[in-house]
Design a protein around this motif. Structure first.
Motif, mmCIF file in Angstrom:
data_model
loop_
_atom_site.group_PDB
_atom_site.id
_atom_site.type_symbol
_atom_site.label_atom_id
_atom_site.label_comp_id
_atom_site.label_asym_id
_atom_site.label_seq_id
_atom_site.Cartn_x
_atom_site.Cartn_y
_atom_site.Cartn_z
ATOM 1 N N ASP A 192 40.994 35.676 43.696
ATOM 2 C CA ASP A 192 41.825 36.766 43.174
ATOM 3 C C ASP A 192 40.889 37.672 42.369
ATOM 4 N N TRP A 193 40.740 38.932 42.811
ATOM 5 C CA TRP A 193 39.742 39.821 42.202
ATOM 6 C C TRP A 193 40.130 40.290 40.806
ATOM 7 N N ARG A 194 41.411 40.136 40.425
ATOM 8 C CA ARG A 194 41.875 40.729 39.164
ATOM 9 C C ARG A 194 41.313 40.017 37.931
ATOM 10 N N ARG A 211 46.712 38.084 34.832
ATOM 11 C CA ARG A 211 45.797 38.743 35.770
ATOM 12 C C ARG A 211 46.074 40.233 35.762
ATOM 13 N N GLU A 213 44.832 44.239 37.220
ATOM 14 C CA GLU A 213 44.022 45.130 38.044
ATOM 15 C C GLU A 213 43.187 46.011 37.129
ATOM 16 N N TYR A 214 42.018 46.401 37.587
ATOM 17 C CA TYR A 214 41.171 47.308 36.810
ATOM 18 C C TYR A 214 40.391 48.200 37.770
ATOM 19 N N ASP A 215 39.616 49.133 37.221
ATOM 20 C CA ASP A 215 38.892 50.108 38.036
ATOM 21 C C ASP A 215 37.632 49.475 38.625
#
Ligand code: ZN
Length: 240
Positions: A192-194, A211, A213-215
């Motif tokens: 999970d990339w978050r 978790r 999300e980000y830039d």
């Protein structure tokens, strides 16, 4: 009172800023950092300054230790080695001596923090299963301990036996012990990339792994622009 507990930031400023915003939005009043502020990504000094300015309890991670020393880099994977050589040059002597002065284990209020394991914290072993967790529980003298290092959020509970629970949140029951991996803010490895961090709500005795999300595109571009291995940018997107 709510703690925002975060670590394995690994010089990812965009992920760290997302955690700070979410912690504020959730009324966190206190911060705790479980180490590995630097290494891998492109903003070590910026992340170090942000964490230092919080004035919060911090324990040392293995990348913090390596970045603070001048000894040859051995026993690391090539990606980590390349990034640490770059990180050493990117930090001031003041930054590096601040990292060198961090402790391996600390007690904060009624809980403990450590980067890797409680049984041998300076050996940088990995807690990846309940048997590893049992070894740490033997040295855990508070009901709750927060840790990191594997970049995989997980909650181990010790009652009559030790088990990992499926949920990403739990109520703390008196009489049990909890060894909780807060997840990695800047380089998750659970697919999970978050960005991950954990909120500990003291009044309600409730722990929640979050978790965000980000830039990520900006973080990846900075890695490329810094001349760091492209693989370090690619892995962020897949959370590995
Ligand atoms: Zn790490």
């Amino acid at each position: 009172m709510k703690y925002a507990i975060f670590g394995d930031i690994h010089a990812n400023l965009e992920a760290l800023e997302a955690v700070m915003l979410d912690a504020a939005a959730n009324d966190c009043t206190d911060f705790v950092c479980i180490g590995d502020i630097v290494g891998y990504n492109a903003n070590p000094a910026e992340c170090l300054n942000l964490v230092r300015d919080l004035g919060c309890p911090v324990v040392k991670g293995n990348h913090d230790e390596e970045a603070s020393q001048d000894t040859p880099l051995e026993g690391l994977n090539p990606l980590a080695k390349h990034a640490l050589e770059w990180t050493r040059k990117s930090l001031s002597e003041e930054d590096r001596s601040w990292l060198a002065g961090l402790k391996l284990v600390r007690q904060v209020r009624d809980f403990t923090i450590v980067h890797a394991t409680l049984d041998t914290p300076g050996n940088w072993g990995y807690v990846t299963n309940k048997f590893d967790a049992m070894a740490s529980f033997s040295y855990q003298f508070t009901p709750v301990c927060f840790y990191g290092h594997t970049h995989t959020p997980r909650i181990y509970v010790k009652g009559d036996s030790v088990e990992a629970i499926e949920e990403q949140e739990t109520r703390i029951n008196l009489g049990k012990k909890y060894f909780i991996n807060v997840g990695s803010t800047g380089q998750p490895r659970d697919g999970d990339w978050r960005a991950a961090y954990t909120i500990y709500d003291v009044e309600n005795q409730f722990v929640q792994i979050r978790r965000l999300e980000y830039d990520i595109a900006t973080t990846q571009q900075k890695i490329i622009d810094a001349g760091l291995p492209e693989m370090l940018a690619n892995r962020l997107a897949v959370g590995k």
